[in-house]
Design an enzyme around this catalytic site. Sequence first.
Site, PDB file in Angstrom:
ATOM      1  CG  ASP A  38      -9.917 -16.020  26.597  1.00  0.00           C
ATOM      2  OD1 ASP A  38     -11.174 -15.863  26.724  1.00  0.00           O
ATOM      3  OD2 ASP A  38      -9.447 -17.155  27.069  1.00  0.00           O
ATOM      4  CG  HIS A 241     -11.491  -1.922  -1.732  1.00  0.00           C
ATOM      5  ND1 HIS A 241     -13.002  -1.775  -1.799  1.00  0.00           N
ATOM      6  CD2 HIS A 241     -11.050  -0.852  -1.973  1.00  0.00           C
ATOM      7  CE1 HIS A 241     -13.250  -0.649  -1.561  1.00  0.00           C
ATOM      8  NE2 HIS A 241     -12.274   0.206  -1.759  1.00  0.00           N
ATOM      9  CG  ASP A 258      -4.810   3.062  -0.786  1.00  0.00           C
ATOM     10  OD1 ASP A 258      -4.582   3.792   0.245  1.00  0.00           O
ATOM     11  OD2 ASP A 258      -5.779   3.154  -1.558  1.00  0.00           O
ATOM     12  CG  ASP A 269      -6.463   7.259   1.880  1.00  0.00           C
ATOM     13  OD1 ASP A 269      -5.583   6.482   1.383  1.00  0.00           O
ATOM     14  OD2 ASP A 269      -7.630   7.335   1.581  1.00  0.00           O
ATOM     15  CG  HIS A 348     -12.245   4.753  -7.838  1.00  0.00           C
ATOM     16  ND1 HIS A 348     -11.380   5.760  -7.612  1.00  0.00           N
ATOM     17  CD2 HIS A 348     -11.132   3.843  -8.420  1.00  0.00           C
ATOM     18  CE1 HIS A 348     -10.148   5.801  -7.996  1.00  0.00           C
ATOM     19  NE2 HIS A 348     -10.077   4.531  -8.504  1.00  0.00           N
ATOM     20  CG  HIS A 352     -12.119   9.318   0.701  1.00  0.00           C
ATOM     21  ND1 HIS A 352     -11.433   9.640   1.708  1.00  0.00           N
ATOM     22  CD2 HIS A 352     -11.351   8.475  -0.191  1.00  0.00           C
ATOM     23  CE1 HIS A 352     -10.399   8.817   1.944  1.00  0.00           C
ATOM     24  NE2 HIS A 352     -10.335   8.207   0.708  1.00  0.00           N
ATOM     25  CG  HIS A 359     -13.446   6.284   3.143  1.00  0.00           C
ATOM     26  ND1 HIS A 359     -14.320   6.228   1.957  1.00  0.00           N
ATOM     27  CD2 HIS A 359     -12.312   5.791   3.025  1.00  0.00           C
ATOM     28  CE1 HIS A 359     -13.321   5.403   1.037  1.00  0.00           C
ATOM     29  NE2 HIS A 359     -12.310   5.318   1.414  1.00  0.00           N
ATOM     30  CD  GLU A 382      -8.835   7.657  -3.514  1.00  0.00           C
ATOM     31  OE1 GLU A 382      -8.311   6.518  -3.779  1.00  0.00           O
ATOM     32  OE2 GLU A 382      -9.522   8.096  -2.401  1.00  0.00           O
ATOM     33  CE1 TYR A 386      -6.907   0.995  -9.890  1.00  0.00           C
ATOM     34  CE2 TYR A 386      -8.740   2.354 -10.691  1.00  0.00           C
ATOM     35  CZ  TYR A 386      -7.715   1.994  -9.578  1.00  0.00           C
ATOM     36  OH  TYR A 386      -7.712   3.123  -8.821  1.00  0.00           O
ATOM     37  NE  ARG A 403      -6.127   3.755  -5.196  1.00  0.00           N
ATOM     38  CZ  ARG A 403      -6.399   2.485  -5.405  1.00  0.00           C
ATOM     39  NH1 ARG A 403      -6.540   1.962  -6.316  1.00  0.00           N
ATOM     40  NH2 ARG A 403      -5.943   1.729  -4.005  1.00  0.00           N
ATOM     41  CD  GLU A 405      -5.784   7.735  -1.592  1.00  0.00           C
ATOM     42  OE1 GLU A 405      -6.680   8.299  -0.941  1.00  0.00           O
ATOM     43  OE2 GLU A 405      -5.393   6.765  -1.656  1.00  0.00           O
TER      44      GLU A 405
END
Length: 437
Positions: A38, A241, A258, A269, A348, A352, A359, A382, A386, A403, A405
């Site tokens: 619920d 991710h 991130d 971002d 990557h 973006h 995004h 960004e 890695y 990273r 960004e």
Amino acid sequence: MPINAKEFARRRRQLMRMMGDGAIAVLPAAPVRIRNRDADYRYRQDSDFLYLTGFPEPEAVAVLIPGRPQGEYILFCRERNPEMETWNGRRAGQTGAVEEYGADDSFPIDDIDEILPGLLENRARVYYSMGRDTEFDRRLMAWINVIRSQSRTGRQPPHEFISLEYLLHEMRLFKSSAELKTMRRAAEISTEGHRRMMAMCRPGMHEYEIEAEFIYTARRHNADLAYQSIVGGGANGCILHYVDNNEMLRDGELLLIDAGAEYEGYASDITRTFPVGGRFSEAQREVYEAVLAAQEAAIKKVKPGNSWDDPHAAAVRELTKGMIELGLLKGKPAKLIREGAYRRFYMHRTGHWLGIDVHDVGEYKVDGEWRLLEPGMVTTVEPGLYITAEADVPERFHNIGVRIEDDVAVTKDGHKVLTEDTPKSVAEIEALVGTAA
């Protein structure tokens, strides 16, 4: 600093000019999503619906009809209901839809089956986002079929369906001054959150404890999270991710975060990487500075007339050069880039679009070519590296994930980094990490 009613009205007028006479646009609000049993997820309005209306409630449908004498903007929404509002909160109702949200007219959402077919009648074109809400797709086609079934009485259904995104998403790609002001505020809140996470970080804490500091900062400024935060220590920083955010932070490891706030519907971002114990090791610093150099090179390419791909290409060149200097790759830069060798450690793209969606919408290519950057566009920049423990490289580089960004707006003369106050030099980071009392 919310977007005001005049801005929403301007957007609707612009869209209707592009639609032309004989057209109608139909936009349903986002449905409520059930989290468990619920309990619902915190409601978040559909981005296109929000962009055109600013209306925050579910169970609503916006209809735009260029040239309609009785009113071009109609909003179907829930009626006022004291009993339901006692349980679930206040509603705008039909009066609020007109007075507070700028509708020319408003009808109860329960009456849509009787009213909307008449609005669709004798319209040549329907602008609608087919396939995003299959239940509403079915209802829309049912209304069209009602008109078709009465064709002998002279009623004519629309004969053309056009994707609303074709016009609307191009509009959304170019941010107004009001949108940029709101995005700067989202960036300021996120910057405060990142600074707080750096200051609070100490070995022995858990990733979720650091994440909590960002959530606290966002909510105390009446902002939400733009997306699920990535808080990855050590090897977890090499997972693009990673969202488990549940492991202990250890001295000698890096922490990649991130995280971005959403303010008044607009996203920020930001990614930063810093040492858990407050000091970079030599290997960590070398990798970090290679990524930072790549980001700086990419940001310089964000300016009108350059292509969307130019910042990425600049980052790849700088990263490849850095990987050769670090001994991660061997060979000539041009050949390594041509062969895609850099993708072992950088898999990557460099950015973006950013806006109401993290995004954000907007084409990256036009007629098969990378589109040119223009004032009003906002992109992330960004780059990252890695290096997992499985990589065949010197052990001192193992489990280093970096990273960096930032959010960058294209201006008429170049660019503006909306997140420029978020610390990212080695000196700034080492001066801040672990300093909270």
